[in-house]
Design a protein around this motif. Structure first.
Motif, short mmCIF file in Angstrom:
data_model
loop_
_atom_site.label_atom_id
_atom_site.label_comp_id
_atom_site.label_asym_id
_atom_site.label_seq_id
_atom_site.Cartn_x
_atom_site.Cartn_y
_atom_site.Cartn_z
N ARG A 265 0.86 -1.19 0.00
CA ARG A 265 0.00 0.00 0.00
C ARG A 265 0.89 1.23 0.00
N SER A 309 -0.23 1.45 -14.31
CA SER A 309 -1.64 1.08 -14.35
C SER A 309 -1.89 0.41 -15.69
N LYS A 356 -2.72 3.94 -2.94
CA LYS A 356 -3.14 2.80 -3.74
C LYS A 356 -2.45 1.53 -3.29
N CYS A 358 -0.77 -1.96 -4.67
CA CYS A 358 -0.21 -2.46 -5.91
C CYS A 358 0.52 -3.76 -5.68
N LEU A 368 -0.74 -1.27 -10.46
CA LEU A 368 -1.70 -0.68 -9.54
C LEU A 368 -3.05 -1.34 -9.67
#
Length: 369
Positions: A265, A309, A356, A358, A368
């Motif tokens: 995180r 992402s 976020k 990941c 992510l």
């Protein structure tokens, strides 16, 4: 009331208050029946019962007065026991959270059976004193612990219960091994399975490491001790990584560490990003920005790792690569990163990225979620 006294004027003063006190007697856990009159006082013990005395008959100056009590709701012994156990179990959960937050300083010994057993992928033992010696060592407070470990930390992520006599905690454990010149940081994530007795005391704790015991589908399986030893040894060997070369790793909370990947995180950060089809193009665009193609014309050092992402197959969104440049929570008062130069603005931009979770692969680039 003086048994056998027929004259109210010569009764003890408390007797005049008996009518007001009688309803209270009816609601008591132990119910007694009284016969009051010219005959000697008689008391019959009823004991714990689901029935409440239906009435009490008292005779005052040859006048009969009947005081009736309404029936009370019956409460079984098992209901009382279940309620008491639930309260003790809640107290145990609160105590475990307190222990994790303080890394067992102090250990809440009253939460454990004196013969509690412990087993993890490396060691096993029995007895609450040995349990305390183990946590004191890992916390770096015993003589051996102070000599070997620093930066000790234990985080409880959650606690769950799927049956009356069972608890499961998910946690992250870390310590730095001081006896080696490079002072490696070892980190473990996993779960602890607690077994309780009827008094909500811990009688058994079995720890599973994600890096050793986690199976496909999310279940855990016991493995031979050498597997855990090699996992520890791998963490203690010198690591040549992008983080070591950069010296500027983006801080994170480790949620899971396996042999192949980590779940992390990351905090809120300001990042420079670019859309891409080929990874080499993204690396070139972001590299140009940090090498001087920015409003300050300066070389900038980003945090590592790269954060990517990647949309699901069939999505119209483009892949996005981010290089974190600023973490507001730890760099208070620092100026925001400079904007990219005009020639890069069609390809590179700055954005505020929320916290976020990941998945970090071996390449140290994160996907992510």
């Amino acid at each position: 009331w003086i048994p056998g006294n027929r004259h109210p004027a010569r009764c003890c003063p408390a007797s005049r208050k008996m009518p007001a006190l009688l309803p209270l007697l009816c609601s008591a856990a132990t119910v007694c029946a009284y016969s009051i009159g010219s005959k000697p006082h008689r008391l019959t013990h009823i004991g714990h019962s689901a029935l409440i005395l239906p009435c009490i008959r008292a005779k005052f100056q040859r006048t009969n007065t009947i005081l009736a009590c309404a029936p009370a709701t019956a409460v079984s012994t098992s209901q009382v026991a279940d309620s008491s156990f639930a309260e003790r179990k809640e107290a145990l959960i609160a105590g475990l959270k307190k222990e994790y937050d303080a890394f067992f300083q102090p250990m809440e010994i009253q939460l454990y059976s004196k013969d509690v057993t412990f087993k993890d992928p490396l060691i096993s033992f029995q007895g609450v004193e040995k349990y305390k010696q183990n946590v004191d060592m890992l916390a770096g407070v015993s003589a051996i612990g102070r000599a070997c470990f620093s930066d000790c930390a234990l985080i409880m992520h959650n606690v769950t219960s799927d049956s009356k006599l069972h608890l499961r905690t998910r946690w992250t454990l870390q310590f730095r091994f001081k006896l080696l010149p490079w002072r490696p940081l070892a980190q473990f994530t996993g779960v602890s399975e607690y077994t309780l007795d009827e008094n909500a005391l811990v009688t058994s704790q079995v720890d599973f490491w994600d890096s050793v015991n986690l199976q496909q589908g999310g279940s855990y399986e016991l493995k031979p001790a050498p597997a855990a030893f090699f996992d520890l040894l791998k963490q203690l060997t010198p690591q040549d990584s992008a983080q070591a070369a950069s010296g500027k790793e983006l801080p994170y909370v480790l949620l899971r560490r396996t042999d192949d990947y980590e779940v992390r995180r990351y905090p809120q950060n300001v990042a420079v990003n670019t859309e891409y089809e080929r990874r080499i193009d993204a690396l070139g665009a972001l590299g140009a920005y940090t090498n001087g193609a920015n409003e300050l014309g300066e070389e900038l050092v980003p945090f590592v790792p790269s954060l990517m992402s990647i949309p699901r197959e069939g999505s119209e969104k483009s892949k996005l690569m981010r290089w974190p440049m600023l973490v507001p929570s730890i760099q208070r008062g620092e100026a925001a990163p400079p904007q990219p130069t005009e020639r890069l603005q069609d390809y590179v931009s700055l954005e505020l990225v929320p916290s976020k979770v990941c998945t970090a692969q071996i390449s140290q680039m994160c996907s992510l979620h």
